[in-house]
Design a protein around this motif. Structure first.
Motif, PDB file in Angstrom:
ATOM      1  N   ARG A   1      -2.529  -4.632   5.359  1.00  0.00           N
ATOM      2  CA  ARG A   1      -3.010  -5.795   4.609  1.00  0.00           C
ATOM      3  C   ARG A   1      -3.945  -6.638   5.462  1.00  0.00           C
ATOM      4  O   ARG A   1      -4.967  -7.153   4.970  1.00  0.00           O
ATOM      5  CB  ARG A   1      -1.833  -6.641   4.116  1.00  0.00           C
ATOM      6  CG  ARG A   1      -1.087  -6.053   2.926  1.00  0.00           C
ATOM      7  CD  ARG A   1      -0.194  -7.096   2.285  1.00  0.00           C
ATOM      8  NE  ARG A   1       0.832  -7.561   3.201  1.00  0.00           N
ATOM      9  CZ  ARG A   1       2.042  -7.015   3.321  1.00  0.00           C
ATOM     10  NH1 ARG A   1       2.361  -5.964   2.585  1.00  0.00           N
ATOM     11  NH2 ARG A   1       2.935  -7.511   4.166  1.00  0.00           N
TER      12      ARG A   1
ATOM     13  N   GLN B   1      -7.208  -4.704   5.608  1.00  0.00           N
ATOM     14  CA  GLN B   1      -7.843  -4.685   4.288  1.00  0.00           C
ATOM     15  C   GLN B   1      -8.521  -6.016   3.995  1.00  0.00           C
ATOM     16  O   GLN B   1      -9.616  -6.064   3.421  1.00  0.00           O
ATOM     17  CB  GLN B   1      -6.794  -4.383   3.217  1.00  0.00           C
ATOM     18  CG  GLN B   1      -7.333  -4.363   1.788  1.00  0.00           C
ATOM     19  CD  GLN B   1      -8.278  -3.206   1.527  1.00  0.00           C
ATOM     20  OE1 GLN B   1      -7.930  -2.054   1.794  1.00  0.00           O
ATOM     21  NE2 GLN B   1      -9.458  -3.486   1.023  1.00  0.00           N
TER      22      GLN B   1
ATOM     23  N   HIS C   1       0.845  -1.198   0.000  1.00  0.00           N
ATOM     24  CA  HIS C   1       0.000   0.000   0.000  1.00  0.00           C
ATOM     25  C   HIS C   1       0.868   1.230   0.000  1.00  0.00           C
ATOM     26  O   HIS C   1       1.870   1.314   0.712  1.00  0.00           O
ATOM     27  CB  HIS C   1      -0.899   0.014   1.248  1.00  0.00           C
ATOM     28  CG  HIS C   1      -1.863  -1.126   1.283  1.00  0.00           C
ATOM     29  ND1 HIS C   1      -3.152  -1.032   0.834  1.00  0.00           N
ATOM     30  CD2 HIS C   1      -1.710  -2.403   1.703  1.00  0.00           C
ATOM     31  CE1 HIS C   1      -3.760  -2.193   0.985  1.00  0.00           C
ATOM     32  NE2 HIS C   1      -2.897  -3.031   1.521  1.00  0.00           N
TER      33      HIS C   1
ATOM     34  N   ASP D   1       2.766  -1.912   6.277  1.00  0.00           N
ATOM     35  CA  ASP D   1       2.078  -2.601   5.184  1.00  0.00           C
ATOM     36  C   ASP D   1       1.389  -3.872   5.661  1.00  0.00           C
ATOM     37  O   ASP D   1       0.274  -4.186   5.259  1.00  0.00           O
ATOM     38  CB  ASP D   1       3.058  -2.934   4.061  1.00  0.00           C
ATOM     39  CG  ASP D   1       3.536  -1.693   3.325  1.00  0.00           C
ATOM     40  OD1 ASP D   1       2.834  -0.662   3.409  1.00  0.00           O
ATOM     41  OD2 ASP D   1       4.592  -1.746   2.684  1.00  0.00           O
ATOM     42  N   GLN D   2       2.067  -4.619   6.516  1.00  0.00           N
ATOM     43  CA  GLN D   2       1.474  -5.857   7.014  1.00  0.00           C
ATOM     44  C   GLN D   2       0.219  -5.577   7.825  1.00  0.00           C
ATOM     45  O   GLN D   2      -0.785  -6.292   7.703  1.00  0.00           O
ATOM     46  CB  GLN D   2       2.487  -6.622   7.860  1.00  0.00           C
ATOM     47  CG  GLN D   2       1.993  -8.000   8.304  1.00  0.00           C
ATOM     48  CD  GLN D   2       3.045  -8.768   9.079  1.00  0.00           C
ATOM     49  OE1 GLN D   2       4.113  -8.239   9.397  1.00  0.00           O
ATOM     50  NE2 GLN D   2       2.755 -10.017   9.385  1.00  0.00           N
TER      51      GLN D   2
END
Length: 333
Positions: A217, A220, A3, A213-214
């Motif tokens: 994710r 999301q 992202h 990011d993790q």
């Protein structure tokens, strides 16, 4: 898929400025991130008006709540250099009131302001970094750093050098509802230090190793899965049952930290929340369920707030695994 988190801030928005190596900016205009039994406090008030507890045996001061906040500001401006950092949002609870010796015989209603002393046993703060932002299901999330200092966890009947307890986190704040999103690897639940240098090192290691990011994710992915009204009812019922299970049974079930009052709020908002309520057919996405949990967490006291925030994401991810058929969950068939 990674992202993109960095966006360009319009010139009309407040920019980061640094004074004495510490970040200063306009405070957030968001509503309170925690509500239960807390009051808003300014950093200047903590610095100038609140006394600092001391160790009884040698009268040496503990690390002050203000120093904790300033240290976190300094590290945040270093790790996220060039980013905008808002002034801290601070909430306090459990006031410890006193008076100076000269006023020891005065009736309480006759005390002058300068004759009173005060500090809060428990304090939590947030630092928003609105230049690091992402969107999930139409909800803007901004990177947020903060911590908890609760003097009730420290042994004040000791000497200077005894370990002091801090809680530190980095996660995201949902700007739609000011719900705080924290996961396990962004949370130091019990950082024990003897001096400010150790505190600095612990905070720096957490911030510099956090995988944004993790975390994004994981959240999301919750938008891709839903549960039915029947499954929601079963989940809520099992959550209420969990607190009353025999101890042996609990050992085989992932823990749930939410109590009846928070679960009641989740049930109410399943029908009423303007942003995260159910669909017309009664189904609800796991992203919305997660936000109902983090929203209900606002009624939690400071000392339990972060643990329940982490627990909300853990529970939502458990349910996701069960819906996917990758795992089983006692909370939902």
């Amino acid at each position: 898929m990674r992202h993109s988190l960095i966006r360009v801030i319009p010139q009309s928005e407040p920019r980061l400025t640094v004074t004495s190596n510490r970040a200063e900016a306009t405070p957030s205009v968001s509503s309170a991130f925690i509500e239960a039994n807390t009051v808003p406090v300014l950093l200047s008030e903590l610095q100038q008006e609140h006394i600092i507890p001391v160790y009884v045996k040698d009268n040496e001061p503990l690390i002050s709540q203000a120093d904790f906040i300033r240290t976190t500001q300094e590290i945040s401006s270093s790790v996220f250099s060039g980013g905008q950092i808002r002034a801290p949002q601070i909430r306090c609870s459990h006031p410890i009131k006193g008076r100076i010796p000269e006023a020891k015989d005065k009736p309480a209603d006759q005390l002058l302001d300068w004759e009173k002393t005060l500090y809060y046993e428990r304090m939590m703060f947030l630092l928003e970094i609105p230049s690091i932002i992402n969107t999930i299901d139409g909800n803007q999330l901004t990177l947020t750093i903060g911590g908890v200092k609760a003097y009730n966890l420290d042994n004040l009947y000791n000497r200077k050098g005894a370990a002091e307890h801090f809680k530190v986190f980095i996660g995201f704040n949902n700007l739609v509802c000011t719900n705080l999103c924290v996961r396990t690897d962004g949370y130091l639940t019990d950082l024990r230090v003897n001096h400010v240098e150790q505190l600095y090192a612990g905070i720096y290691n957490l911030l510099s190793s956090f995988d944004q990011d993790q975390h994004l994710r994981q959240m999301q992915a919750l938008t891709d899965y839903s549960i039915t009204e029947r499954q929601f009812a079963q989940l809520l019922g099992r959550c209420r049952m969990y607190q009353h299970l025999p101890s042996e049974k609990k050992k085989s079930i992932p823990p749930l930290l939410y109590g009846d009052s928070q679960l009641t709020a989740v049930c109410r908002d399943y029908y009423r929340d303007s942003s995260f309520c159910k669909e017309e057919d009664g189904s609800i996405s796991l992203w919305k369920l997660y936000n109902l949990l983090t929203g209900a967490n606002k009624s939690t006291y400071i000392d339990q707030f972060l643990d329940r925030s982490v627990n909300a994401l853990d529970l939502a991810s458990q349910i996701q695994g069960a819906v996917q058929g990758k795992s089983t969950s006692w909370y939902i068939d």
